[in-house]
Design a protein around this motif. Structure first.
Motif, PDB file in Angstrom:
ATOM      1  N   ARG A 260      50.113  44.930  36.871  1.00 57.99           N
ATOM      2  CA  ARG A 260      48.656  45.061  36.821  1.00 57.99           C
ATOM      3  C   ARG A 260      47.984  44.188  37.874  1.00 57.99           C
ATOM      4  O   ARG A 260      47.011  44.600  38.505  1.00 57.99           O
ATOM      5  N   PHE A 261      48.512  43.001  38.097  1.00 57.60           N
ATOM      6  CA  PHE A 261      47.954  42.119  39.124  1.00 57.60           C
ATOM      7  C   PHE A 261      48.110  42.731  40.514  1.00 57.60           C
ATOM      8  O   PHE A 261      47.206  42.663  41.350  1.00 57.60           O
ATOM      9  N   ILE A 262      49.266  43.334  40.775  1.00 60.14           N
ATOM     10  CA  ILE A 262      49.497  43.975  42.071  1.00 60.14           C
ATOM     11  C   ILE A 262      48.540  45.146  42.254  1.00 60.14           C
ATOM     12  O   ILE A 262      47.976  45.352  43.335  1.00 60.14           O
ATOM     13  N   GLN A 263      48.332  45.909  41.190  1.00 58.34           N
ATOM     14  CA  GLN A 263      47.366  47.007  41.250  1.00 58.34           C
ATOM     15  C   GLN A 263      45.969  46.483  41.565  1.00 58.34           C
ATOM     16  O   GLN A 263      45.247  47.063  42.383  1.00 58.34           O
ATOM     17  N   ARG A 264      45.595  45.377  40.941  1.00 62.93           N
ATOM     18  CA  ARG A 264      44.269  44.806  41.170  1.00 62.93           C
ATOM     19  C   ARG A 264      44.111  44.357  42.617  1.00 62.93           C
ATOM     20  O   ARG A 264      43.052  44.550  43.229  1.00 62.93           O
ATOM     21  N   LEU A 265      45.162  43.761  43.170  1.00 67.72           N
ATOM     22  CA  LEU A 265      45.127  43.373  44.578  1.00 67.72           C
ATOM     23  C   LEU A 265      44.961  44.593  45.473  1.00 67.72           C
ATOM     24  O   LEU A 265      44.149  44.595  46.406  1.00 67.72           O
ATOM     25  N   TRP A 266      45.734  45.639  45.194  1.00 66.91           N
ATOM     26  CA  TRP A 266      45.680  46.863  45.997  1.00 66.91           C
ATOM     27  C   TRP A 266      44.296  47.497  45.925  1.00 66.91           C
ATOM     28  O   TRP A 266      43.732  47.911  46.948  1.00 66.91           O
TER      29      TRP A 266
END
Length: 361
Positions: A260-266
């Motif tokens: 989820r954190f990686i998605q938020r960064l993207w």
């Protein structure tokens, strides 16, 4: 030049222009690197493993096991890391799936964190790095090297709760801004910056070295919005900690949250005109873990299975080849890959560094 020769030369030029890849068009202007400390390839490619869960006397599955269950490995992994498998793998490349005859690994032979991160960012395993002690890294990392180059100077930043990160990046020498420990914002300028640092200190200090991942992620996202770094590194560490405590349920929960954190960064990248369409992502881990229910919580010299890892890339310069087959990748290739995605050659500075990943067929 005769008319026939001129026509032939013109046709050849058109072939070169239209058939050759447009390097400038596919090169990334920015790179975001995210590591998920100690995430096994078994969960990345296979999702939750039912035999690792603790059950009650009746043998009933618990809430977390039910949450991440699936009939097939593909279903389980998509449930555990939905963004990774719906976007990263679909639009980019993934290395290290044994079922595809692909192997990713660290080469340092120690299979724990500092040696792994040093290999990753310096491009070569260094036998002098043999502990997790806070010893200034004698190696020039690709982040330090880029920070000294025109166009990148002052535009490289790193964030991670583990308080050894400043030593890995040798901040005394590199002068890189590194948010770590209980200070996720290294140079607070605004009330929000100061509030994030206060939040990190107000959360329960479950681990003595630093805060949970969330404040660090928020600090990294704020850096993208405000400081506009061209190279950003984010270290996520909760999963490794829960694994060491034998909490497979919380290890999976941390993995799901990392996705989820990686998605938020993207999504943040796509919302900012300075980054949208010109930013590559590189994802990996510093080491693997044991491969059985008796040693999965461990890694290090006595756990050879911890050599095996995984990597993924997404964005400009990364053709959508999905899960790669029949290839090998090493942690030592990460440094040169970061530079290559930006059109730079790290091996001119560190000739002994491993070459970048081969991201074409």
């Amino acid at each position: 030049m005769t008319r026939r020769l001129r026509a032939w030369a013109t046709a050849l030029l058109l072939v070169v222009v239209f058939a050759a890849p447009d390097v400038a068009q596919t090169r990334a202007r920015n790179v975001v690197v995210v590591t998920i400390d100690g995430l096994r390839w078994q969960e990345l490619f296979g999702g939750a493993q039912s035999e690792y869960f603790s059950r009650n006397r009746a043998g009933d599955p618990g809430i977390v096991e039910q949450r991440f269950a699936g009939a097939t490995a593909a279903e389980r992994r998509a449930t555990l890391m939905p963004f990774f498998w719906s976007v990263v793998a679909a639009q980019g490349q993934v290395f290290g799936d044994p079922s595809k005859n692909s192997r990713a690994r660290v080469t340092n032979g120690l299979w724990f964190s500092y040696p792994g991160y040093s290999e990753m960012f310096a491009g070569v395993a260094d036998p002098r790095i043999e502990s997790n002690d806070k010893i200034a890294n004698p190696n020039i990392t690709v982040l330090e090297w880029l920070n000294g180059r025109d166009g990148f100077r002052g535009r490289v930043a790193a964030f991670g709760a583990w308080d050894v990160l400043p030593s890995i990046l040798n901040v005394e020498r590199s002068r890189l801004p590194v948010g770590s420990g209980f200070t996720p914002v290294p140079n607070p300028k605004t009330d929000r910056d100061r509030d994030l640092n206060q939040l990190a200190r107000d959360l329960p200090p479950y681990w003595s070295y630093g805060t949970f991942d969330a404040p660090v992620v928020y600090a990294a996202i704020d850096s993208l919005r405000g400081d506009k770094p061209r190279v950003l590194y984010l270290m996520l560490g909760e999963g490794d900690e829960w694994a060491h405590e034998g909490r497979y349920d919380l290890y999976l929960d941390a993995t799901h949250r990392a996705d989820r954190f990686i998605q938020r960064l993207w999504e943040t990248i796509q919302s900012l005109p300075e980054y949208r369409g010109n930013t590559a992502f590189l994802l990996t881990t510093d080491h693997g873990r044991g491969a059985t229910t008796t040693d999965w919580a461990d890694h290090g010299r006595k756990v050879p299975a911890a050599e095996r890892t995984w990597m993924a890339a997404l964005g400009p310069g990364v053709p959508a080849l999905g899960v790669r087959e029949g290839v090998e990748a090493t942690a030592s290739q990460v440094a040169a890959t970061i530079a290559a995605l930006l059109g730079e050659d790290f091996r001119t500075a560190v000739p002994g560094a491993a070459p970048p990943l081969t991201l074409n067929r």
